[in-house]
Design a protein around this motif. Structure first.
Motif, PDB file in Angstrom:
ATOM      1  N   SER A   1      10.040   5.544   1.323  1.00  0.00           N
ATOM      2  CA  SER A   1       9.234   6.729   1.953  1.00  0.00           C
ATOM      3  C   SER A   1       7.859   7.029   1.442  1.00  0.00           C
ATOM      4  O   SER A   1       7.247   7.910   1.842  1.00  0.00           O
ATOM      5  N   VAL A   2       7.747   6.154   0.169  1.00  0.00           N
ATOM      6  CA  VAL A   2       6.307   6.516  -0.400  1.00  0.00           C
ATOM      7  C   VAL A   2       5.323   5.099  -0.036  1.00  0.00           C
ATOM      8  O   VAL A   2       4.270   5.057  -0.500  1.00  0.00           O
ATOM      9  N   ILE A   3       5.773   4.326   0.702  1.00  0.00           N
ATOM     10  CA  ILE A   3       4.911   2.962   1.061  1.00  0.00           C
ATOM     11  C   ILE A   3       4.617   2.988   2.598  1.00  0.00           C
ATOM     12  O   ILE A   3       5.491   3.050   3.337  1.00  0.00           O
ATOM     13  N   SER A   4       3.446   2.817   2.677  1.00  0.00           N
ATOM     14  CA  SER A   4       2.968   2.721   4.050  1.00  0.00           C
ATOM     15  C   SER A   4       3.062   1.285   4.843  1.00  0.00           C
ATOM     16  O   SER A   4       3.195   0.876   5.837  1.00  0.00           O
TER      17      SER A   4
ATOM     18  N   ASP B   1       0.779  -1.199  -0.022  1.00  0.00           N
ATOM     19  CA  ASP B   1       0.025  -0.168   0.072  1.00  0.00           C
ATOM     20  C   ASP B   1       0.873   1.298   0.192  1.00  0.00           C
ATOM     21  O   ASP B   1       1.902   1.460   0.811  1.00  0.00           O
ATOM     22  N   TYR B   2       0.647   2.207  -0.775  1.00  0.00           N
ATOM     23  CA  TYR B   2       1.278   3.484  -0.741  1.00  0.00           C
ATOM     24  C   TYR B   2       0.810   4.246   0.211  1.00  0.00           C
ATOM     25  O   TYR B   2      -0.490   4.051   0.738  1.00  0.00           O
ATOM     26  N   ARG B   3       1.568   5.377   0.423  1.00  0.00           N
ATOM     27  CA  ARG B   3       0.867   6.378   1.462  1.00  0.00           C
ATOM     28  C   ARG B   3      -0.001   7.233   1.102  1.00  0.00           C
ATOM     29  O   ARG B   3      -0.117   7.686  -0.128  1.00  0.00           O
ATOM     30  N   GLY B   4      -0.974   7.572   2.084  1.00  0.00           N
ATOM     31  CA  GLY B   4      -1.797   8.644   1.334  1.00  0.00           C
ATOM     32  C   GLY B   4      -1.335  10.253   1.201  1.00  0.00           C
ATOM     33  O   GLY B   4      -1.564  10.697  -0.029  1.00  0.00           O
ATOM     34  N   GLU B   5      -0.276  10.420   1.793  1.00  0.00           N
ATOM     35  CA  GLU B   5       0.322  11.854   1.728  1.00  0.00           C
ATOM     36  C   GLU B   5       1.730  11.219   1.470  1.00  0.00           C
ATOM     37  O   GLU B   5       2.611  10.720   2.215  1.00  0.00           O
ATOM     38  N   LEU B   6       2.483  12.014   0.303  1.00  0.00           N
ATOM     39  CA  LEU B   6       3.638  11.396  -0.155  1.00  0.00           C
ATOM     40  C   LEU B   6       4.517  12.458   0.234  1.00  0.00           C
ATOM     41  O   LEU B   6       4.338  13.614   0.172  1.00  0.00           O
ATOM     42  N   PRO B   7       5.917  12.202   0.215  1.00  0.00           N
ATOM     43  CA  PRO B   7       6.904  13.311   0.300  1.00  0.00           C
ATOM     44  C   PRO B   7       7.050  14.380  -0.990  1.00  0.00           C
ATOM     45  O   PRO B   7       6.628  13.862  -1.968  1.00  0.00           O
ATOM     46  N   PRO B   8       7.282  15.575  -0.495  1.00  0.00           N
ATOM     47  CA  PRO B   8       7.299  16.628  -1.739  1.00  0.00           C
ATOM     48  C   PRO B   8       8.188  15.867  -2.991  1.00  0.00           C
ATOM     49  O   PRO B   8       9.114  15.563  -2.916  1.00  0.00           O
ATOM     50  N   GLY B   9       7.400  16.117  -4.116  1.00  0.00           N
ATOM     51  CA  GLY B   9       7.967  15.585  -5.346  1.00  0.00           C
ATOM     52  C   GLY B   9       8.189  14.229  -5.780  1.00  0.00           C
ATOM     53  O   GLY B   9       8.765  13.549  -6.787  1.00  0.00           O
ATOM     54  N   SER B  10       7.251  13.453  -4.731  1.00  0.00           N
ATOM     55  CA  SER B  10       7.413  11.978  -5.157  1.00  0.00           C
ATOM     56  C   SER B  10       6.188  11.616  -5.875  1.00  0.00           C
ATOM     57  O   SER B  10       5.364  12.327  -5.987  1.00  0.00           O
ATOM     58  N   THR B  11       6.134  10.441  -6.306  1.00  0.00           N
ATOM     59  CA  THR B  11       5.132   9.846  -7.086  1.00  0.00           C
ATOM     60  C   THR B  11       5.031   8.186  -6.744  1.00  0.00           C
ATOM     61  O   THR B  11       6.033   7.574  -6.360  1.00  0.00           O
ATOM     62  N   THR B  12       4.046   7.621  -7.048  1.00  0.00           N
ATOM     63  CA  THR B  12       3.783   6.110  -6.698  1.00  0.00           C
ATOM     64  C   THR B  12       4.026   5.206  -7.893  1.00  0.00           C
ATOM     65  O   THR B  12       4.982   4.394  -7.676  1.00  0.00           O
ATOM     66  N   TYR B  13       3.364   5.560  -8.800  1.00  0.00           N
ATOM     67  CA  TYR B  13       3.565   4.837  -9.917  1.00  0.00           C
ATOM     68  C   TYR B  13       3.235   5.527 -11.388  1.00  0.00           C
ATOM     69  O   TYR B  13       2.257   6.571 -11.298  1.00  0.00           O
ATOM     70  N   LEU B  14       3.582   5.361 -12.531  1.00  0.00           N
ATOM     71  CA  LEU B  14       3.432   6.121 -13.719  1.00  0.00           C
ATOM     72  C   LEU B  14       3.367   4.603 -15.112  1.00  0.00           C
ATOM     73  O   LEU B  14       3.955   3.703 -14.762  1.00  0.00           O
TER      74      LEU B  14
ATOM     75  N   LYS C   1      -1.895  -4.997 -17.268  1.00  0.00           N
ATOM     76  CA  LYS C   1      -0.872  -4.149 -17.785  1.00  0.00           C
ATOM     77  C   LYS C   1       0.187  -3.734 -16.622  1.00  0.00           C
ATOM     78  O   LYS C   1       0.003  -3.731 -15.489  1.00  0.00           O
ATOM     79  N   LEU C   2       1.531  -3.578 -17.159  1.00  0.00           N
ATOM     80  CA  LEU C   2       2.526  -3.185 -16.108  1.00  0.00           C
ATOM     81  C   LEU C   2       2.423  -1.824 -16.049  1.00  0.00           C
ATOM     82  O   LEU C   2       2.543  -0.972 -17.187  1.00  0.00           O
ATOM     83  N   TYR C   3       2.950  -1.174 -15.070  1.00  0.00           N
ATOM     84  CA  TYR C   3       3.145  -0.039 -14.645  1.00  0.00           C
ATOM     85  C   TYR C   3       4.714   0.183 -14.183  1.00  0.00           C
ATOM     86  O   TYR C   3       5.328  -0.814 -13.701  1.00  0.00           O
ATOM     87  N   TRP C   4       5.178   1.433 -14.178  1.00  0.00           N
ATOM     88  CA  TRP C   4       6.364   1.420 -13.321  1.00  0.00           C
ATOM     89  C   TRP C   4       6.109   2.191 -12.086  1.00  0.00           C
ATOM     90  O   TRP C   4       5.554   3.012 -11.786  1.00  0.00           O
ATOM     91  N   MET C   5       6.495   1.292 -11.099  1.00  0.00           N
ATOM     92  CA  MET C   5       6.162   1.629  -9.711  1.00  0.00           C
ATOM     93  C   MET C   5       7.470   1.970  -8.917  1.00  0.00           C
ATOM     94  O   MET C   5       8.633   1.699  -9.026  1.00  0.00           O
ATOM     95  N   ASN C   6       7.191   2.939  -7.963  1.00  0.00           N
ATOM     96  CA  ASN C   6       8.100   3.519  -7.016  1.00  0.00           C
ATOM     97  C   ASN C   6       8.161   2.753  -5.628  1.00  0.00           C
ATOM     98  O   ASN C   6       7.307   2.430  -5.158  1.00  0.00           O
TER      99      ASN C   6
END
Length: 875
Positions: free
Chosen positions: A621-624, A574-587, A612-617
């Motif tokens: 710091s972004v994972i809860s 699970d990703y965090r609800g609030e991310l560090p500035p400038g961070s992303t989860t997946y694209l 479908k594949l995504y690119w994941m972080n």
């Protein structure tokens, strides 16, 4: 009567002889669209579609087809219809779908007919059959359609809903209200409801309403207010009064509402009169009439054992008083005839029925509902507006009552509600039961609708323990999430009596699936119930009331290893609800530090493919919650967390040989033993056994990891045939231009090899496969809704069918050899079993290849026997 022409009036005498009271035999009775029926016989007051038993029609020049005439009066709700056709009386059964002709009685035999059917056609017998027959087999009559009343009440409810919606909309537009405030919305609903109440009370000839002019809006409000024992609804201005006059005219023009039942009003309340805010804040969900009748009907025998002057009913969170109304009918029915007349039953009922609700508007409808069910008696009902959880109100009100009926709020308490009140349980329904059930005396009974979570949640354990120790539980019935119009909660009904529980006492336990709900509404006892010992609930330290489907199957596999023994099973990250500035989860595109992985379990992904594949972080710091979702490079089988369908095919297993990171929408399964390859796990987890286990234990919930870990696995042995079958399917499915018929055959072979590993008995195997009959398999490029042809279900093992179906010439040759051995009386027991199976398949195969021309033979036989005999001229 002789052979004179029959008229509806001439049938009134025989009906009186059957027990119909003269003032309940109505002549030229008006109903919808300004139509009239020559004679209608009612069982009791009030004269509505619930108490309507028999209608008598006559053939008219405009309607020469009696069937059309009978079906035209379906809205009356009379299950029995007689039609006078010259010197013959036709007997018809009114049906929910169509009318059914039963018999013709010559005029000179009418009196003898009614004498012969006096008991069956009596008002009490017909009334009990149409109201309680669905729930008490002893009350059923062959000529009463059990589905008629639910249909009639729903249709009336829908027509009233349309009337209310139209007038609320027109009133709002007339006043020029674009954005409606809460206060304005409440006034709009109440104003139209009060006008509708005036119309209903007028059409039912209630005292002080017989000569009411609905167009005198302020007078209508004054009389309705007096009826409710409250202040008149304020009109507010001449503009509002003029707008209301238009609504009053429209409602006044509406067809007669004399037959309107409180169940029809409940439909309007649920679908029209409850605001979204009320539904959300109070957890309001009106009890469907079929559930009310099911509960009260189940309790009837126990209630009859309570002394007549000790029968007192309490309905907390009563809403429009659905349970109180049903209880009123039952209590009235149980009174001696001389005490059931309106003048004597009125005081008795008003001292026996008690309700409470926090919504004053709901109590307005409750007063109307109770009064309409006790016409011509006036108001005077004990209905209290208050919060159930403030102080000790519930317990105090429950004391002294012997019957508790409730559909309490399903919602959990908010954190602030828990802090500011003395509540013991998280769920409001559990809290209501805890505060009321201990107050019932010995012999007291209850019937409640609750969320299914009460049956198994840890928080409600103490309540379940109390019930098991203090109450006989007569019936536990589980329902899908489509019972309530505006709630998706899975619900359950519990019925019980406070009495010491014998060790051998048994509970009737049912689970009604979505596709069975319509049948349950009309004939619940046509659906099977399991009979289980109540003591089984106390053997589990959690006192869980959960009894899974196919329990015999899971008991047979209790000694098998489970999935957790052979593989690691956990959710993805699970990703965090609030991310560090400038961070992303997946694209969708690669970004620095990202890894390819799976984010969404595509609903339509097929079993041999991957999403479908995504690119994941994967940066911490972004994972809860990383769980097992951040692992990379570990081959795995991926399961869906959200169920794949509403039916039993709810698990999809996909092979991920690379081992990608995944989100919590996936459940990675990683083998711990070389005996379990990815293909074997894929085959086991896509099989009917794994899907049946998940469906039986999880209901509408997501695929909970803890439950999936307990999926039974085959005992250790050779998995080579499963490996080969799974590999063959995956290879064929991944090939260009794969043939769908061949793929279906290959996947059925996978299922077959898996089932063999479990070594289930024939009966248990059939029960597993039968669960999937009629449900389309998901994740496959072909249509499959059953494993065995309909003609062979319950007759042939699945493995035998596939083997026999693969090559008929080989199958028939083996059959011939065994037939020869049978003739020579040299068959072994196993060979006899084999021959029986071969013969069953051979009969099926012959019918498929060269079906007997049954229809043509029947037609030929009909022509032969319909011809007159040929005269033999040579005699």
């Amino acid at each position: 009567m002789g052979a004179a022409l029959l008229t509806p009036t001439s049938i009134k005498g025989p009906l009186r002889d059957c027990g119909y009271h003269p003032d309940l035999l109505r002549t030229d009775f008006p109903f919808r669209d300004h139509l009239t029926v020559p004679v209608v016989g009612f069982a009791q007051h009030p004269a509505d579609s619930r108490s309507a038993c028999i209608a008598v029609l006559s053939e008219t020049p405009s309607v020469r087809d009696p069937r059309l005439a009978v079906e035209a009066c379906r809205a009356l709700g009379t299950p029995v219809v007689f039609v006078c056709v010259q010197d013959t009386l036709q007997w018809w059964k009114q049906g929910a779908a169509s009318a059914q002709y039963l018999e013709s009685i010559p005029a000179d035999n009418v009196e003898r007919f009614f004498q012969a059917h006096k008991n069956q056609l009596s008002p009490g017998a017909v009334y009990r059959a149409k109201t309680w027959g669905r729930y008490r087999r002893a009350d059923q009559l062959s000529f009463v359609d059990l589905g008629l009343m639910p249909l009639v009440e729903e249709q009336v409810g829908k027509s009233l809903e349309a009337l209310v919606v139209r007038n609320v909309t027109d009133l709002k537009d007339s006043l020029g209200w674009k954005e409606v405030t809460d206060e304005q919305g409440h006034w709009l609903l109440r104003a139209i409801f009060w006008l509708l109440s005036g119309k209903i009370l007028h059409d039912k000839d209630v005292e002080r309403f017989e000569r009411l002019d609905l167009r005198d809006v302020e007078e209508v409000f004054r009389r309705v207010a007096k009826h409710y024992g409250t202040e008149p609804l304020p009109v507010g201005s001449k503009k509002r009064l003029d707008a209301l006059l238009a609504s009053a005219r429209d409602i006044d023009r509406f067809s007669s509402l004399a037959l309107t039942t409180t169940e029809s009003l409940a439909y309007v309340y649920e679908n029209t009169l409850i605001s979204k805010e009320t539904r959300s804040s109070l957890g309001t969900h009106t009890t469907p009439s079929f559930l009310v009748d099911y509960i009260v009907g189940n309790l009837a025998d126990w209630i009859e054992e309570i002394p007549v002057n000790e029968r007192t009913v309490f309905e907390p969170a009563c809403g429009q008083a659905a349970f109180l109304v049903s209880a009123m009918r039952l209590l009235t029915e149980m009174l001696p005839a001389d005490k059931a007349v309106p003048s004597r039953r009125g005081p008795y009922l008003r001292s026996r029925l008690h309700g409470t609700d926090i919504d004053p508007f709901a109590l307005e409808l409750a007063r109307l509902s109770l009064t309409l069910t006790d016409i011509p008696n006036p108001d005077g009902w004990d209905l209290t507006a208050q919060s159930m959880f403030a102080g000790n109100h519930l317990a105090e009100q429950a004391k002294g009552n012997t019957i508790l009926l409730a559909n309490p709020p399903f919602e959990n308490f908010r954190a602030d509600e828990q802090r500011n009140s003395d509540v013991r349980f998280l769920n409001k329904s559990a809290e209501v039961l805890w505060r009321t059930l201990p107050q019932l005396p010995a012999g007291g009974v209850f019937g409640v609708v609750v969320p299914q979570t009460i049956l198994h949640s840890n928080n409600a354990r103490e309540l379940r323990e109390f019930l098991v120790r203090e109450y006989e539980l007569k019936d536990i019935c589980l329902f899908p999430d489509k019972v309530f119009s505006f709630s998706d909660a899975e619900s359950a009904v519990m019925v019980g009596r406070r009495k010491p529980v014998a060790p051998t006492y048994a509970v009737h336990y049912r689970r009604i699936r979505e596709r069975e709900l319509s049948l349950f509404r009309s004939d619940p006892f046509s659906l099977p119930a399991r009979v289980i010992l109540q003591s089984r609930f106390s053997r589990d330290k959690s006192y869980s009331f959960r009894v899974p489907d196919l329990e015999e199957v899971w008991n047979a596999l209790a000694d098998n290893p489970i999935l957790a023994n052979v593989a690691g099973v956990a959710k993805g990250l699970d990703y965090r609800g609030e991310l560090p500035p400038g961070s992303t989860t997946y694209l969708e595109e690669e970004f620095p530090g990202s890894r390819p992985g799976f984010v969404r379990f595509d609903r339509h992904v097929e079993l041999h493919r991957l999403p479908k594949l995504y690119w994941m972080n994967l940066d911490p710091s972004v994972i809860s919650s990383p769980r097992s979702g951040t692992a990379v490079g570990i081959p795995q089988v991926l399961l869906n967390y959200a169920r794949a369908s509403r039916g039993p095919w709810r698990v999809k297993a996909l092979i991920d040989r690379v081992g990608h990171p995944v989100t919590s929408r996936f459940i990675p399964v990683r083998p711990r033993s070389p005996s379990y390859s990815l293909e074997i796990l894929w085959a086991l987890l896509n099989s009917p056994v794994a899907n049946a286990y998940a469906f039986s234990h999880l209901g509408k919930r997501d695929n909970i990891v803890g439950d999936l870990r307990r999926i039974p696995m085959p005992k250790p042995g050779s998995f080579e045939r499963v490996q080969a079958a799974a590999s063959a399917y995956c290879a064929a499915a991944g090939s260009p231009g794969a043939n769908s018929a061949n793929l279906k055959k290959l996947l059925l072979q996978v299922d077959c090899e898996v089932l063999k590993l479990y070594s289930l008995s024939f009966e248990l195997e059939q029960s597993v496969l039968g669960l999937f009959t009629g449900w389309e398999r998901v994740g496959v490029p072909f249509s499959q809704s059953r494993h065995l042809p309909k003609e062979l279900e319950g007759r042939l093992r699945f493995s035998d069918f596939l083997q026999f179906d693969d090559d008929w010439s080989v199958t028939n040759r083996e059959r011939g050899i065994l037939i020869d051995k049978s003739i020579s009386a040299s068959l072994t027991t196993e060979e006899q079993r084999r021959l029986d199976a071969l013969q069953i398949y051979a009969d099926y195969h012959m019918e498929q290849v060269a079906p007997r021309p049954t229809q043509a033979l029947d037609e030929l036989e009909s022509r032969l026997f319909s011809r007159p005999p040929v005269e033999d001229r040579n005699v």
